[in-house]
Enzyme design. Structure first.
Site, short mmCIF file in Angstrom:
data_model
loop_
_atom_site.label_atom_id
_atom_site.label_comp_id
_atom_site.label_asym_id
_atom_site.label_seq_id
_atom_site.Cartn_x
_atom_site.Cartn_y
_atom_site.Cartn_z
N LYS A 1 -3.22 11.51 1.05
CA LYS A 1 -2.69 11.62 2.47
C LYS A 1 -1.38 11.93 2.20
O LYS A 1 -0.59 11.91 1.51
CB LYS A 1 -2.02 10.11 3.24
CG LYS A 1 -3.94 9.46 3.85
CD LYS A 1 -3.46 8.98 4.51
CE LYS A 1 -4.46 8.46 5.74
NZ LYS A 1 -4.89 7.29 5.51
N GLU B 1 -14.92 1.59 -0.41
CA GLU B 1 -13.40 1.03 0.31
C GLU B 1 -13.07 0.43 0.77
O GLU B 1 -14.11 0.58 2.40
CB GLU B 1 -12.73 2.24 -0.38
CG GLU B 1 -11.26 1.07 -0.65
CD GLU B 1 -10.43 2.29 0.24
OE1 GLU B 1 -9.97 2.88 -0.02
OE2 GLU B 1 -9.64 1.28 0.71
N1 PSU Z 1 -4.47 5.98 1.15
C1 PSU Z 1 -4.67 6.53 2.35
N2 PSU Z 1 -5.24 5.44 3.04
C2 PSU Z 1 -4.90 3.85 2.78
C3 PSU Z 1 -5.07 4.05 1.28
C4 PSU Z 1 -4.69 5.00 0.80
O1 PSU Z 1 -4.92 7.68 3.09
O2 PSU Z 1 -4.69 2.78 4.03
C5 PSU Z 1 -5.31 2.60 0.60
C6 PSU Z 1 -6.64 2.77 -0.48
O3 PSU Z 1 -6.97 1.05 -0.38
C7 PSU Z 1 -5.62 2.89 -1.24
C8 PSU Z 1 -4.19 2.30 -0.99
O4 PSU Z 1 -6.05 2.30 -2.92
O5 PSU Z 1 -3.75 2.43 0.02
C9 PSU Z 1 -3.49 2.81 -2.15
O6 PSU Z 1 -2.43 1.22 -1.72
P1 PSU Z 1 -0.63 1.34 -2.34
O7 PSU Z 1 -0.04 2.83 -2.77
O8 PSU Z 1 0.39 -0.21 -2.00
O9 PSU Z 1 -1.43 1.06 -3.56
#
Ligand code: PSU
Ligand code: MN
Length: 307
Positions: free
Chosen positions: A163, A29
């Site tokens: 997280k 990713e």
């Molecule tokens: N979880 C983390 N750090 C991150 C992300 C997720 O601990 O940077 C990133 C990943 O790329 C995940 C995205 O797919 O954030 C999810 O974002 P959103 O909640 O906007 O879908």
């Protein structure tokens, strides 16, 4: 066979590995690189992660969008563009077509990366943490598109959980509702990203990459919805964030967030930055240790899968 389009470019190395089934491939990713780690260390980390995959004998395929086209496997200059972050947006799977329309560049989230990996014929994918259900979900309806995309995409995602700034039990509940399988790797508890144990149980525990490969074969043989398989791999004990420090600083961060009225997309960066600063960088080191472990495990799973 990978479905190539003018909007999806496989690097020569990745295309060769996928088409000839000669070498295992691991998708990586890019959001974590562009938006999750401080510059300039993020570029070194991106290169280190690719090196971990190669050391196991697999091919790394970092995924990102450049000038509207999705790239599966980046060369050095392309990786540098993503890490430099200039004009690099954050792209979920729904953003890929609009990005193509305007020629935008961006790093892909778990949903964007998993979507593209599956189209490219790459089955195994490593990341840090999944997106999930946010704590304030009842008022904001903020649930990451990662979860629903994984409910209909046949990839195996190696992660260290989600997280702790998210609502972990609610996220696990959503994964159950969506029918996405979760394997604890050497643990019967869901990892807590920076810490080994989120406190939540997982139903299934495996102990070897070959076990994961068997589950993947069984998914295919049984048929049914093309859902993902999540491999939840805890950070090594010696490298986890001190759990008491974690709980205290997270509570402070959540309080600061509501006190300062931070909302929407700004919440995650705010909380993560707060954690890094108030743990003197220890949360960053635990984050990196978790990602390294996930990438190494994904490479071993891809190897067992391609055997
Ligand atoms: N979880 C983390 N750090 C991150 C992300 C997720 O601990 O940077 C990133 C990943 O790329 C995940 C995205 O797919 O954030 C999810 O974002 P959103 O909640 O906007 O879908
Ligand atoms: Mn969101």
């Amino acid at each position: 066979m990978p479905q190539r389009t003018p909007w999806m470019v496989l690097s020569d190395e990745v295309q060769d590995a996928v088409e000839r089934h000669r070498r295992p491939v691991v998708a990586l990713e890019s959001t974590i690189i562009a938006h999750g780690l401080p510059r300039p260390r993020n570029l070194r980390v991106a290169e280190e992660l690719e090196g971990i995959v190669r050391a196991v004998g697999a091919v790394p395929a970092t995924i990102a969008v450049l000038d509207g086209r999705a790239h599966i496997g980046l060369d050095k200059a392309q990786l540098e563009r993503i890490a430099a972050g200039e004009g690099i947006r954050k792209l979920g799977h729904r953003d890929l077509a609009p990005a193509a329309a305007v020629g935008a560049s961006g790093a892909t989230t778990v949903s964007g990366t998993a979507f593209l990996a599956a189209r490219a014929g790459v089955r195994v994918f490593a990341t840090g943490g999944l997106g999930g259900v946010h704590r304030e979900w009842t008022t904001t309806q903020d649930e990451s598109a990662d979860l629903r995309l994984l409910a209909r995409t046949r990839v195996t995602v190696v992660c260290a959980g989600v997280k702790s700034i998210l609502d972990v039990p609610a996220t696990l509940q959503r994964l159950e509702t969506l029918g996405v399988g979760v394997l604890g790797y050497g643990t019967d508890h869901f990892p807590g990203f920076y810490i080994r144990d989120s406190g939540e149980p997982v139903d299934w525990t495996v102990h070897a990459p070959e076990d994961v490969a068997v589950a993947m074969h069984a998914q295919d043989a049984l048929g049914g919805p093309e859902s993902a398989l999540i491999v939840a791999n805890p950070v090594p004990e010696a490298e986890q964030l001190n759990p008491d420090l974690h709980d205290r600083v997270l509570a402070e961060a959540l309080t600061a967030c509501s006190r300062e009225g931070v909302t929407g997309q700004a919440v995650t960066p705010f909380l993560l930055d707060h954690l890094v600063r108030h743990t003197e960088g220890a949360s960053l080191e635990a984050n990196l240790a978790a990602v390294r472990g996930n990438v190494a495990l994904a490479a071993r799973i891809a190897t067992a899968w391609s055997a």
